[in-house]
Enzyme design. Structure first.
Site, PDB file in Angstrom:
ATOM      1  N   HIS A  31      22.054 -42.027  30.646  1.00  0.00           N
ATOM      2  CA  HIS A  31      20.969 -42.368  29.690  1.00  0.00           C
ATOM      3  C   HIS A  31      21.605 -43.358  28.766  1.00  0.00           C
ATOM      4  O   HIS A  31      22.545 -42.833  28.254  1.00  0.00           O
ATOM      5  CB  HIS A  31      20.519 -41.254  28.722  1.00  0.00           C
ATOM      6  CG  HIS A  31      19.456 -41.302  27.696  1.00  0.00           C
ATOM      7  ND1 HIS A  31      18.241 -41.121  27.953  1.00  0.00           N
ATOM      8  CD2 HIS A  31      19.685 -41.768  26.600  1.00  0.00           C
ATOM      9  CE1 HIS A  31      17.395 -41.520  26.996  1.00  0.00           C
ATOM     10  NE2 HIS A  31      18.492 -41.668  25.926  1.00  0.00           N
ATOM     11  N   ARG A 124       8.954 -43.206  31.089  1.00  0.00           N
ATOM     12  CA  ARG A 124       9.203 -42.300  29.884  1.00  0.00           C
ATOM     13  C   ARG A 124       7.895 -42.208  29.078  1.00  0.00           C
ATOM     14  O   ARG A 124       7.237 -43.083  28.620  1.00  0.00           O
ATOM     15  CB  ARG A 124      10.217 -43.003  29.128  1.00  0.00           C
ATOM     16  CG  ARG A 124      10.913 -41.976  27.975  1.00  0.00           C
ATOM     17  CD  ARG A 124      12.012 -42.824  27.254  1.00  0.00           C
ATOM     18  NE  ARG A 124      12.953 -41.950  26.686  1.00  0.00           N
ATOM     19  CZ  ARG A 124      13.759 -42.525  25.429  1.00  0.00           C
ATOM     20  NH1 ARG A 124      13.490 -43.595  25.005  1.00  0.00           N
ATOM     21  NH2 ARG A 124      14.506 -41.445  24.696  1.00  0.00           N
ATOM     22  N   ARG A 130       8.229 -40.257  15.033  1.00  0.00           N
ATOM     23  CA  ARG A 130       8.856 -41.273  14.163  1.00  0.00           C
ATOM     24  C   ARG A 130       9.221 -42.442  14.910  1.00  0.00           C
ATOM     25  O   ARG A 130       9.408 -43.659  14.457  1.00  0.00           O
ATOM     26  CB  ARG A 130      10.111 -40.842  13.524  1.00  0.00           C
ATOM     27  CG  ARG A 130      11.302 -40.365  14.466  1.00  0.00           C
ATOM     28  CD  ARG A 130      12.397 -39.827  13.769  1.00  0.00           C
ATOM     29  NE  ARG A 130      13.473 -39.255  14.778  1.00  0.00           N
ATOM     30  CZ  ARG A 130      14.143 -39.760  15.685  1.00  0.00           C
ATOM     31  NH1 ARG A 130      14.430 -41.104  15.807  1.00  0.00           N
ATOM     32  NH2 ARG A 130      14.781 -39.176  16.644  1.00  0.00           N
ATOM     33  N   TYR A 157      10.472 -37.135  26.227  1.00  0.00           N
ATOM     34  CA  TYR A 157      11.156 -36.929  24.643  1.00  0.00           C
ATOM     35  C   TYR A 157      10.293 -36.284  23.720  1.00  0.00           C
ATOM     36  O   TYR A 157       9.346 -36.813  23.354  1.00  0.00           O
ATOM     37  CB  TYR A 157      11.731 -38.440  24.375  1.00  0.00           C
ATOM     38  CG  TYR A 157      12.848 -38.309  23.122  1.00  0.00           C
ATOM     39  CD1 TYR A 157      13.553 -37.161  23.128  1.00  0.00           C
ATOM     40  CD2 TYR A 157      13.094 -39.330  22.433  1.00  0.00           C
ATOM     41  CE1 TYR A 157      14.680 -37.199  21.932  1.00  0.00           C
ATOM     42  CE2 TYR A 157      13.924 -39.370  21.481  1.00  0.00           C
ATOM     43  CZ  TYR A 157      14.899 -38.429  21.268  1.00  0.00           C
ATOM     44  OH  TYR A 157      16.017 -38.324  20.335  1.00  0.00           O
ATOM     45  N   HIS A 181      17.608 -35.023  26.171  1.00  0.00           N
ATOM     46  CA  HIS A 181      18.752 -34.411  24.966  1.00  0.00           C
ATOM     47  C   HIS A 181      18.102 -32.879  24.518  1.00  0.00           C
ATOM     48  O   HIS A 181      17.928 -32.098  23.549  1.00  0.00           O
ATOM     49  CB  HIS A 181      18.386 -35.087  23.664  1.00  0.00           C
ATOM     50  CG  HIS A 181      18.391 -36.611  23.697  1.00  0.00           C
ATOM     51  ND1 HIS A 181      18.814 -37.251  24.783  1.00  0.00           N
ATOM     52  CD2 HIS A 181      17.938 -37.378  23.021  1.00  0.00           C
ATOM     53  CE1 HIS A 181      18.731 -38.525  24.648  1.00  0.00           C
ATOM     54  NE2 HIS A 181      18.032 -38.668  23.589  1.00  0.00           N
ATOM     55  N   ASP A 257      23.974 -42.437  25.858  1.00  0.00           N
ATOM     56  CA  ASP A 257      22.920 -42.890  24.918  1.00  0.00           C
ATOM     57  C   ASP A 257      23.339 -44.232  24.005  1.00  0.00           C
ATOM     58  O   ASP A 257      22.891 -44.719  23.086  1.00  0.00           O
ATOM     59  CB  ASP A 257      22.408 -41.917  23.889  1.00  0.00           C
ATOM     60  CG  ASP A 257      21.306 -42.133  22.883  1.00  0.00           C
ATOM     61  OD1 ASP A 257      20.393 -42.815  23.707  1.00  0.00           O
ATOM     62  OD2 ASP A 257      21.166 -41.907  22.052  1.00  0.00           O
ATOM     63  N   ASN A 262      19.170 -45.789  16.110  1.00  0.00           N
ATOM     64  CA  ASN A 262      18.579 -45.146  15.214  1.00  0.00           C
ATOM     65  C   ASN A 262      19.648 -44.126  14.461  1.00  0.00           C
ATOM     66  O   ASN A 262      19.024 -43.414  13.612  1.00  0.00           O
ATOM     67  CB  ASN A 262      17.411 -44.547  15.427  1.00  0.00           C
ATOM     68  CG  ASN A 262      16.093 -44.845  15.100  1.00  0.00           C
ATOM     69  OD1 ASN A 262      16.064 -45.602  14.167  1.00  0.00           O
ATOM     70  ND2 ASN A 262      15.165 -44.824  15.995  1.00  0.00           N
TER      71      ASN A 262
HETATM   72  C1  0GY Z   1      17.401 -41.943  22.245  1.00  0.00           C
HETATM   73  C2  0GY Z   1      16.875 -41.616  21.096  1.00  0.00           C
HETATM   74  C3  0GY Z   1      16.102 -42.156  19.999  1.00  0.00           C
HETATM   75  C4  0GY Z   1      15.475 -43.195  20.258  1.00  0.00           C
HETATM   76  C5  0GY Z   1      14.725 -43.850  21.378  1.00  0.00           C
HETATM   77  O1  0GY Z   1      13.478 -45.225  22.542  1.00  0.00           O
HETATM   78  C6  0GY Z   1      14.128 -45.030  21.562  1.00  0.00           C
HETATM   79  O2  0GY Z   1      13.882 -45.782  20.723  1.00  0.00           O
HETATM   80  O3  0GY Z   1      15.064 -43.139  22.558  1.00  0.00           O
HETATM   81  C7  0GY Z   1      15.946 -41.622  18.880  1.00  0.00           C
HETATM   82  O4  0GY Z   1      15.743 -42.364  17.818  1.00  0.00           O
HETATM   83  O5  0GY Z   1      16.002 -40.526  18.798  1.00  0.00           O
HETATM   84  O6  0GY Z   1      17.422 -41.294  23.438  1.00  0.00           O
HETATM   85  O7  0GY Z   1      17.719 -43.400  22.522  1.00  0.00           O
END
Ligand code: 0GY
Length: 304
Positions: A31, A124, A130, A157, A181, A257, A262
């Site tokens: 990831h 995905r 958010r 997610y 996660h 990650d 963020n």
């Molecule tokens: C992650 C978590 C985040 C962001 C994203 O695709 C994304 O923008 O997954 C998050 O802000 O929790 O897995 O990268």
């Protein structure tokens, strides 16, 4: 190792330490993301955040520094359904990266086959409010039906509080389903309390559901502070991840990650994150399954 810092980046961790934990040969960082560079691969107009640029070259340098052999590059929401930056990373990886895309129902079969050729093996679906605007479930189900014949899987997610409302949709998907996660547990609650129990039951009842035991830095309240000078960061997340690894050793994945989009509180040291692994996968057998066998079965099945 110090990454060369170019102008315009926000501060992701520039000088990751060397992990003490030696990854098993062939380990996969399952990831991680690439961002832009924005001048070459513009960020999506509908994005909810604008990241620092984080290039494929920087990702591959981190891979080598930490001791990983391969990467799974997951399309991040800041690029919307424009998968070009992610695909560019795959095709320049010498076969050492595969990817997870974001799709809209307008995608053509030709585009799907070209993505498969480039190394995409999953799509995905993001339900974190958010990060994304709402996409109707019938559109997502239609996309899942189109990628299933390619042997791809669906990565989902979501926030822990939304699991009960999403379960029926997840279990109707015609593919393997990989949860990001651990479904974002609230780690201030008991590991055997009703909220995490629901997630464990979900995995137990549906053998096609996998979980990434990732992102202690996102879930932790205790934070990165080392304990007694040792590399024991994110200790409040350990019981949650360890429970999943031990209950479902053949359905777990791990990833850095990087570059940690963020995050507001701190940017993690990726070397410290790797040293989290032996605390959640406590035997060499569990470590090999988590880092090598499982990701290889999912992303490079032709080699297993
Ligand atoms: C992650 C978590 C985040 C962001 C994203 O695709 C994304 O923008 O997954 C998050 O802000 O929790 O897995 O990268």
């Amino acid at each position: 190792m110090i990454f060369e810092k170019s102008s315009g980046w926000l501060d992701w961790y520039q000088d990751p330490s060397k992990p003490l934990f030696q990854l098993p040969a062939g380990s996969v960082d399952a990831h991680c993301h690439v961002f832009g560079p924005g001048a070459q691969f513009p960020y999506a107009p509908e994005r909810k955040y604008t990241p620092c640029d984080a290039s494929k070259q920087q990702l591959f340098a981190l891979r080598n520094h930490l001791g990983f052999a391969r990467n799974i590059v997951v399309q991040a929401t800041c690029h919307g359904a424009d998968n070009r930056a992610m695909i560019d990373a795959l095709v320049h990886s010498d076969g050492r990266a595969r990817g997870v895309a974001t799709l809209k129902r307008a995608v053509t079969d030709e585009e799907l086959h070209a993505m498969h050729e480039a190394g995409v093996r999953g799509v995905r679906f993001n339900f974190v409010k958010r990060l994304v605007d709402f996409t109707p479930k019938d559109e997502l189900m239609e996309i899942a039906g189109r990628i299933a014949p390619l042997g791809w899987h669906v990565v989902v997610y979501f926030e822990a509080a939304d699991l009960h409302e999403l379960v029926d949709f997840f279990t109707a998907l015609p593919t393997t389903v990989v949860v990001d996660h651990m479904g974002r547990p609230d780690v201030t609650k008991p590991v055997d309390g009703p909220e995490f129990e629901m997630f464990v039951r979900f995995m137990r009842e549906y053998p096609n559901v996998w979980s990434k035991v990732t992102c202690p830095e996102r879930l932790s309240v205790s934070g990165p502070a080392a304990l007694n000078g040792e590399r024991h960061a994110y200790r409040d997340v350990v019981p949650f991840a360890r429970r999943i690894v031990e209950a479902f050793p053949d359905r777990v994945l791990w990833g850095t990650d990087w570059p940690h989009p963020n995050l507001k509180s701190h940017m993690p040291d990726d070397g410290l994150l790797v040293d989290f692994i032996p605390r959640i996968a406590t035997t060499s057998d569990l470590q090999r399954r988590l880092l090598v066998d499982n990701p290889m079965r999912l992303y490079w099945p032709e080699e297993t």
